[in-house]
Design an enzyme around this catalytic site. Structure first.
Site, mmCIF file in Angstrom:
data_model
loop_
_atom_site.group_PDB
_atom_site.id
_atom_site.type_symbol
_atom_site.label_atom_id
_atom_site.label_comp_id
_atom_site.label_asym_id
_atom_site.label_seq_id
_atom_site.Cartn_x
_atom_site.Cartn_y
_atom_site.Cartn_z
ATOM 1 N N GLU A 1 -4.238 -0.277 3.795
ATOM 2 C CA GLU A 1 -4.280 -0.675 2.370
ATOM 3 C C GLU A 1 -5.164 -1.911 2.296
ATOM 4 O OE1 GLU A 1 -2.948 1.011 0.111
ATOM 5 O OE2 GLU A 1 -1.289 2.110 1.004
ATOM 6 N N CYS B 1 -4.121 -6.918 -5.090
ATOM 7 C CA CYS B 1 -5.215 -6.018 -4.687
ATOM 8 C C CYS B 1 -5.583 -5.032 -5.798
ATOM 9 C CB CYS B 1 -4.871 -5.305 -3.392
ATOM 10 S SG CYS B 1 -3.312 -4.445 -3.454
#
Ligand code: NAD
Length: 476
Positions: free
Chosen positions: A250, A284
């Site tokens: 990720e 993010c």
């Protein structure tokens, strides 16, 4: 208010590692040390590996039903300790208390969801070509997992990795962020208090590169799950490739937001400004490149700036604060650099643009307009409270610009047209797309990116599958 920190290996807390290394944990709102964090020496890491090797067969042998009971109890304990853990999170990371509570609640919900989903790791029977053959597809835990988590979501990111691994029947060694260790220490304490057998969950801290190199060189570790920057993700993927480990990556993104002229610009600005400045933009999936269709541009910018100016900066534990400091001084330097570059290229800072106060890593909520696509902030993830807003003319043009970067984590679009909504959902190269919505992260839905933003998903059935191997049995 802040816990004593330690390593958790084989069901025991170690207040110090075998070496004498360690570091101070700093409160980003005050710049003062709040605790001393011990580092694991390589012998501690070896102990963690041996413990995980013993913990794995015991945990795997337990029924999914019984595993679910222990995990559910850990999630309940985390909920019962919500305020305590949230205060710890604010002190080490900087986000405001309300956001910390929401994150810890989501972490508990994630563990609960995985606990239940572990009971549904179904296989299937595929009809054989002959009556005498039975064909089974089975799922088995991958084995020992090494997980590495960053500082921006110290509760949710570890919960995703611990939850997925344990639900699948794996044991795990997690290296949480050295900058925000207390939250994960408390989460691990919930699992220990819930009766998790020794060795199933091990928590270590240290010099990140030394810990990851040591762990990823081991054959016994079968899977890596990493959340963090693209640069580090590429490095770790390379280390994991040497022993062909499964991996979930990720990594960073640079999320485009497209506001079409048929959307309500004020409504979109309200939603997006609240989302943009959450955790001071250190998210993010934070919206980071705003493309607004020409007819709506002025109205959108005006409302967005109004929202930015209403934000009250301060210590996340003080009531009335709506945005805390950045988590570390590296981010402040990065903000200064991006703002200076944008203005040098003709951008206009319409709100914010500077550090705030003399103490703490505060940076003003910042809106920059009229900058070219070549500005650094349009191509590099800001990971901070900066919102660059530019115009676009046509659907095809904005899709090309949105897809032009090598990232693909999250993307957002606002429109009142059903056909535009469908077309933009199809056109964006992104692991997650929010259309008239920014709600793209829940325990039950897949969270993950494409392109250099990584591979694999956390959450949803995909999140559990990431910790399961597939085995085919043909039985004659
Ligand atoms: P960084 O690249 O130094 O570190 C990112 C994370 O990886 C940190 O948690 C760090 O402890 C860890 N790390 C670094 N080197 C490692 C190694 N060799 N082995 C294992 N872990 C390692 O960057 P930073 O200054 O902490 O953060 C800056 C950038 O990182 C941001 O701009 C953002 O792009 C990215 N980031 C992304 C996320 C995310 O949720 N995807 C989270 C935090 C940071």
């Amino acid at each position: 208010m802040y816990p004593k920190l330690g390593l958790f290996i084989d069901g025991e807390w170690r207040a110090t590692g075998a070496g004498s290394q360690g570091e101070d944990v700093i409160n980003p709102a005050t710049e003062k040390p709040i605790a001393r964090l011990p580092h694991a020496a390589s012998t501690d890491l070896d102990d963690a590996i041996e413990a995980a090797k013993r913990g794995f067969p015991a945990w795997r042998a337990m029924s999914a039903y019984d595993r679910c009971k222990i995990m559910s109890k850990a999630a309940d304990l985390l909920r019962a300790r919500l305020d305590l853990v949230s205060k710890i999170l604010v002190q080490e990371q900087g986000k405001i208390f309300a956001e910390a509570r929401a994150e810890v609640t989501m972490a508990a919900d994630t563990i609960s969801w995985y606990a239940e989903e572990g009971r549904r790791a179904y296989g299937r029977i595929v009809p054989g070509r002959s009556k005498a053959v039975r064909q089974f597809v089975m799922h088995e835990p991958v084995g020992i997992v090494a997980a590495f988590t960053p500082w921006n979501f110290p509760a949710l990111t570890p919960a995703r990795k611990i939850g997925g691994a344990l639900a699948a029947g794996c044991s795990i060694i997690i290296k949480a962020s050295e900058e925000t260790p207390g939250t994960c220490v408390e989460m691990v304490r919930c699992f220990a208090d819930a009766g998790l057998p020794p060795g199933v969950l091990n928590l270590v801290f240290g010099v990140p590169s030394a810990v990851s190199e040591h762990l990823l060189a081991q054959d016994d570790i079968k899977k890596i799950s990493f959340t963090g920057s693209i640069a580090v993700g590429k490095h770790l993927a390379g280390l994991a490739a040497k022993t062909v480990k499964r991996s979930t990556m990720e990594l960073g993104g640079h999320s485009p937001v497209i506001v079409f002229a048929d959307a309500d610009p004020e409504k979109a600005a309200d939603t997006l400004a609240a989302f943009k400045f959450r955790n001071a933009g250190q998210v993010c999936i934070s919206p980071t490149r705003f493309y607004v269709q020409e007819d709506s541009y002025r109205r959108f910018v005006s409302r967005f700036v109004e929202c930015a100016k209403n934000i009250k900066l301060g210590d996340g534990l003080e009531s009335g604060t709506t945005m805390g400091p950045l988590a570390n001084p590296r981010r402040l330097d990065a903000m200064d650099d991006l703002v200076a570059d944008a203005t040098a290229r003709g951008g206009t800072v319409v709100s914010g643009g500077r550090r705030h106060g003399n103490v703490g890593y505060f940076f003003e909520p910042t809106v920059i307009t009229d900058l070219p696509d070549s500005a650094k902030i349009m191509t590099q993830e800001p990971f901070g409270p900066l919102a660059p807003i530019v115009t676009f003319k046509t659907f095809d043009e904005v899709v090309t610009r949105a897809n032009s970067l090598p990232f693909g984590l999250a993307a957002y679009a606002f429109t009142s047209s059903n056909s535009t909504a469908t077309a933009i959902g199809d056109a964006l190269e992104s692991g997650m797309v929010g259309i008239n919505s920014v709600a793209i992260s829940t325990p039950e839905t897949p969270f993950g990116g494409v392109k250099e933003s990584g591979h694999g998903s956390e959450g949803g059935v995909e999140g559990l599958s990431a910790y399961l191997n597939t085995k085919f049995i043909s039985q004659g």
